[in-house]
Design an enzyme around this catalytic site. Structure first.
Site, PDB file in Angstrom:
ATOM      1  N   ASP A   1     -40.400  77.629   7.635  1.00  0.00           N
ATOM      2  CA  ASP A   1     -41.655  77.825   6.901  1.00  0.00           C
ATOM      3  C   ASP A   1     -42.654  78.612   7.745  1.00  0.00           C
ATOM      4  O   ASP A   1     -42.687  78.481   8.965  1.00  0.00           O
ATOM      5  CB  ASP A   1     -42.246  76.462   6.532  1.00  0.00           C
ATOM      6  CG  ASP A   1     -43.371  76.572   5.518  1.00  0.00           C
ATOM      7  OD1 ASP A   1     -43.455  77.610   4.824  1.00  0.00           O
ATOM      8  OD2 ASP A   1     -44.170  75.633   5.427  1.00  0.00           O
TER       9      ASP A   1
ATOM     10  N   ASN B   1     -38.645  79.050  -5.203  1.00  0.00           N
ATOM     11  CA  ASN B   1     -39.055  80.348  -4.656  1.00  0.00           C
ATOM     12  C   ASN B   1     -38.935  81.493  -5.649  1.00  0.00           C
ATOM     13  O   ASN B   1     -39.505  82.573  -5.432  1.00  0.00           O
ATOM     14  CB  ASN B   1     -38.248  80.680  -3.394  1.00  0.00           C
ATOM     15  CG  ASN B   1     -38.651  79.871  -2.184  1.00  0.00           C
ATOM     16  OD1 ASN B   1     -37.866  79.710  -1.242  1.00  0.00           O
ATOM     17  ND2 ASN B   1     -39.864  79.326  -2.171  1.00  0.00           N
TER      18      ASN B   1
END
Length: 248
Positions: free
Chosen positions: A28, A76
């Protein structure tokens, strides 16, 4: 290499500790890394991919048996189209390189997630990487692509329901091991340690079933800046934890 102090000021390195068998990493912070530098988000993903290569090889070198990295989640797809397209191109480049670069490595490549959304070209590259590496005897590298923990559990439940309907499975035979055997990670140990760079305090739908007793280490470093020293620090923090698994 990261160190910490024992009693009597003795230094301990990762060579002195028991390593986890299975590490999960939520990669991340790529977008924030790029934004801080005035770059497009795609530049952050490219930098993050380079970090991934380094960390994967480092884990293999120090003796980690299983590494699962969160590359692309089921959520995503909601990102801007140009960013998703850039990620797909990055995956393609990586998979092409992996066939060549991992040829002489012992790393076994596996892909976790729903593959139906990917292009035929990506699917072919994923299959080729798995086939090329399946007989190796080193670290298993799981790349979670179009992966979501809830979606994984739904798929497992649907498969078991189908088996019950066909008469090959009895409802009373469904237990924790049966569920584990219907997950993408079938045959692999659950993660002992999950590392989340970027400072966020969420599981983000990653290995929800498998991480029931995993130790989490949250680190305030964006993924493209993550180094082997950061990994060492997480491993040492893990070694200091008292893992009781619900006992005393």
């Amino acid at each position: 290499m990261a160190l910490f102090k024992k009693k009597q000021n003795q230094e301990i390195s990762i060579s002195d500790i028991q390593l986890p068998e299975h590490i999960g990493i939520i990669m991340d912070g790529n977008g924030r890394w790029a934004k801080k530098r005035g770059l497009p988000r795609s530049a952050g993903h490219t930098a993050g991919a380079q970090t991934f290569r380094k960390i994967a090889r480092y884990c293999s070198d120090i003796g980690i048996k299983h590494l699962t990295v969160y590359a692309f989640s089921t959520e995503n797809w909601r990102r801007p189209g140009d960013e998703v397209d850039a990620l797909m191109r990055l995956f393609k480049d990586y998979l092409q390189e992996a066939i060549r670069d991992f040829k002489d490595d012992s790393i076994v490549l596996r892909f976790l997630g729903d593959r139906t959304a990917f292009s035929p070209e990506l699917l072919s590259l994923m299959n080729e990487n798995e086939e090329e590496s399946c007989n190796r005897d080193g670290m298993v590298l799981n790349i979670a692509m179009n992966y979501g923990g809830r979606a994984e559990l739904v798929t497992a439940m649907q498969q078991m329901a189908q088996e019950v309907a066909e008469g090959s499975l009895k409802p009373e035979d469904i237990d924790e091991q049966m569920i584990s055997d219907h997950l993408y990670t079938k045959g692999q140990p659950d993660p002992d340690l999950i590392i989340r760079p970027s400072g966020e305090n969420r599981t983000s739908n990653f290995l929800l079933w498998q991480s029931a007793y995993a130790e989490y280490v949250i680190m305030d470093v964006l993924w493209p800046d993550f180094t082997s020293n950061d990994l060492d620090s997480a491993l040492i923090e893990y070694a200091k934890r008292n893992r009781r698994f619900g006992g005393v």
